[in-house]
Design an enzyme around this catalytic site. Structure first.
Site, short mmCIF file in Angstrom:
data_model
loop_
_atom_site.label_atom_id
_atom_site.label_comp_id
_atom_site.label_asym_id
_atom_site.label_seq_id
_atom_site.Cartn_x
_atom_site.Cartn_y
_atom_site.Cartn_z
CD GLU A 142 -31.66 0.54 -1.77
OE1 GLU A 142 -31.01 0.79 -0.74
OE2 GLU A 142 -31.91 1.39 -2.65
CD GLU A 239 -29.14 6.46 -0.94
OE1 GLU A 239 -29.88 6.51 -1.92
OE2 GLU A 239 -29.05 5.45 -0.20
#
Length: 259
Positions: A142, A239
């Site tokens: 990511e 998240e």
């Protein structure tokens, strides 16, 4: 839309073992954990089985990245430590069978060595992608915004695409984090429309602030509609850091989970 609760950021008023039950009670069918290694894999498996939950994702250990260090995946002197971390992850993955394993690229704090760090990252991502492919588990990586984490090696969507093209491994995918890319001022909707085939996992939080949907300026109606009407069949990870307690932050779940 299939949502996971990230147990590293949600229900943090509870010890980690108790967060599994809390996630189930509040409507989640799956969870993810940033770093699960504080608990034995067998204990996590028992907690998952008891609550009938699926573990969708966790990360390869990143050393001191969250404490301001450079992490593991790009540091040339830490190649052996990274491979040992992959072995640890493999041992957990064999028991827990997640859909995805995330490799955090990490920081380079000496820009004169940036090229060397980037080359090491490519090598290590290729190594991890091959290792996890043997278990049928996708490897993802990511981009993290450079405001919250200065010096992060991959901090944009274009940076992810560049890494993906250079590694060119069939088991390597992007983990797309709506919060991080919103923080960088990017067009998340446009990117998702164009590159969904190369995304292995999606995470979200509102921006700014990294709170729950509705606490910031992100248009989740539009973004979740793009995801729901695409060919993406993965999970979408919550998240975020709740602005109060987690339970009171979950109004979005009733709104979007039925789409």
């Amino acid at each position: 839309m299939r949502f996971t609760a990230n147990l590293s950021l949600l229900f943090t008023d509870l010890p980690l073992p108790e967060r599994f039950q809390a996630a189930k009670q509040h409507g989640f069918e799956a969870v993810e954990i940033q770093f699960p290694y504080e608990l034995p894999a067998e204990q996590i498996l028992e907690l998952l089985d008891h609550q009938d939950l699926q573990l969708v994702l966790f990360n390869v250990d990143a050393d001191t990245l969250l404490q301001g260090g450079e992490g593991l995946a790009a540091v040339p002197e830490k190649r052996d430590q990274f491979k040992a971390a992959v072995e640890q992850t493999l041992a957990y993955a064999e028991r827990l069978k997640p859909c995805n394993i995330n490799v955090l690229p990490g920081r380079c704090l000496n820009l004169q060595r940036l090229g060397e760090y980037k080359a090491t990252l490519l090598e290590n991502l290729d190594y991890a992608a091959s290792a996890f492919a043997e278990l049928g588990i996708k490897t993802v990586f990511e981009a993290v915004n450079s405001h919250d984490m200065p010096g992060f090696i991959v901090d944009s969507s274009l940076g992810m695409l560049d890494v993906l093209a250079k590694v060119d491994h069939p088991n390597l995918f992007m983990q797309y984090d709506i919060y991080h890319m919103s923080r960088m001022g990017e067009d998340c909707g446009g990117f998702l429309r164009q590159h969904m085939d190369n995304i292995g996992h999606i995470q979200f939080a509102d921006c700014p602030g990294r709170g729950q949907p509705g606490s910031g300026a992100v248009d989740f109606d539009a973004l979740f509609d793009i995801i729901a009407t695409s060919d993406y069949r993965g999970w979408v990870g919550a998240e975020y850091r709740p602005t109060a307690d987690t339970a009171s932050s979950l109004a979005w779940l009733k709104t979007y989970a039925v789409k």
